[in-house]
Design an enzyme around this catalytic site. Structure first.
Site, PDB file in Angstrom:
ATOM      1  CE  LYS A  85      -8.303   5.027   2.286  1.00 25.52           C
ATOM      2  NZ  LYS A  85      -6.914   5.480   2.268  1.00 25.52           N
ATOM      3  CE  LYS A 131      -1.711  -0.133   1.229  1.00 26.06           C
ATOM      4  NZ  LYS A 131      -1.417   1.233   1.658  1.00 26.06           N
TER       5      LYS A 131
END
Lengths: 292, 292
Positions: free
Chosen positions: A171, A239
């Site tokens: 990811k 983030k």
């Protein structure tokens, strides 16, 4: 009937839990804000008033939380998921967090005879609603096999990529490539506009050749029109790029392009664009060029 | 029968000229090395012993040359294309060169009543052989219309993107995006390998989501196997990134990611990898990581 405890019924978790209900699972959902629990109840699920109540007798526990500290607190905390999960349960954490936190979750879970998978998703709110997410799964092969029905109910492309933490690593690589591709399309657009090129025709021909990408297809029209409604917000991508940089440092590798686009994304947040779609990174390139 | 003068019968120009012959044009080809001219004659074309002989009575002149200085010399030079082209001829320059040189060619041509198009191509040797190139065309609309038959004989996606120089600008944007995408896939691979992820599965799931791109599809297997036979050589992509940087400077725009990948490509050339396929940029990332 397989009992699923679902923690985190937000933009992604809510429709994922609803798809599990629709697939025939008995789903007990918990969320800090009650309206999202009420929504799941209206969709045929059960409401839980605490993490403990959601997971106490669950066969499978799914967590979908915003960030690493949330998982550390909700999964590893004193009154958290692993304090209450029964032996033999399967924990599937769909949050996008640091790989090292996922590995820690798997280690703590194993000591309590709970199998854990890290299973971050890609595909956004639409993918969650349609049950068509891409899911990158890290963990033991037998746990992955056991999770099949649940993951297939929420995802379309479900791939086991390696041991615990590997789902997060893939990811992270995904977010690295996507951010970079957005930056490159944004730079190309600034360059083409400055040269007075017909950018609609230009992106048509660029998309047909080796420069073609999902990002170019999905984002060039919005950039050209300066339309940056999210979608996936810059502050979340920022983030995630923090996770990329941290995980790259842990693995002892450098990511020069990832590092640069991470700085551009940080500047976009600093300039107040955090709530825009990540394609709004174009505004940061335009600021550099004095055209914003 | 439309007469075409074709200058530059190399890896790209050779098959393009042959496709023009096959489409029914009378093609007179010139190249500095005679064997390439002989090859065109064997394919049904005519050989020319000089630029002058190739272009003297041509209706359409096509040039396919390596770099900006070659075009300046062969097209603008004392005994060059524009010194010999007849009034009313159409010049199509398919070379990948600086946009400002293309604009200069168009200006000089106009004074001699020759229409000029910059028409750089994408698609490589295979696209040239198959007559399936993507062609980005800059210049006047009526010249583009007049060039239709010739361009359709060598290309599949032929798009008019703006005034003189625009074709080069779009090609530069293409090379910027492609180089960046290669760099990002290379960084992602280094990152995934360092984390011990199953990279075959990882790229399968990455390619299915927003990280998907033509570069990822075409190049990830070669990078994983360390197979870098060209294809498109690093030294040529390095040359093209020089055009990108120069054209960005001319237009007063910054391309931070383009600039960084340009430096990585320059380092790859410096390390002796110039003759590898551009996906060999992975070796430069691996060197940074101490894994080469």
């Amino acid at each position: 009937m397989t009992k699923v405890g679902f923690i985190g019924l937000g933009i992604m978790g809510g429709p994922m839990a609803a798809n599990l209900v629709a697939a025939g699972y008995e789903v007990a959902g918990y969320n800090r804000s009650q309206p999202k629990v009420d929504k799941l109840i209206a969709e045929g699920g059960k409401g839980a008033r605490s993490v403990a109540e959601a997971v106490d007798d669950a066969d499978v526990i799914v967590t979908m939380l915003p960030d690493s500290p949330d998982v550390e607190s909700v999964v590893l905390g004193d009154d958290g998921v692993l304090a209450h999960a029964r032996e033999g349960a399967l924990l599937i954490d769909c949050s996008t967090i640091r790989p090292d936190v996922s590995r820690q979750v798997a280690e703590v879970a194993a000591k309590q005879h709970v199998q854990a998978l890290d299973a971050p998703v890609s595909g956004g709110e639409k993918g969650a609603i349609d049950g068509a997410l891409s899911i990158m799964v890290g963990g033991e092969a037998d746990a992955f096999a056991a999770a099949g029905g649940v993951l297939d109910a929420v995802g379309k492309t479900v791939v086991h990529v390696g041991p615990a933490g590997s789902g997060q690593t893939v990811k992270a690589a995904n977010q690295l490539i996507v951010a970079g591709n957005i930056g490159l399309v944004a730079e190309a657009l600034g360059f083409l506009e400055a040269h007075g090129v017909d950018t609609d025709s230009a992106f048509q021909v660029l998309g047909g050749g080796l420069a073609g990408s999902k990002v170019l297809d999905a984002k060039n029209a919005g950039m050209r029109a300066r339309q940056f409604q999210p979608g996936f917000r810059i502050e979340l991508h920022h983030k995630d790029l923090g996770i990329v940089q941290s995980a790259a440092r842990d693995a002892g590798v450098s990511t020069p392009l990832g590092s640069l686009v991470s700085q551009l994304m940080a500047a976009a947040v600093a300039q107040g664009d955090g709530s825009l779609d990540h394609s709004g990174l174009f505004r940061q390139i335009a600021r550099l060029n004095g055209t914003e």
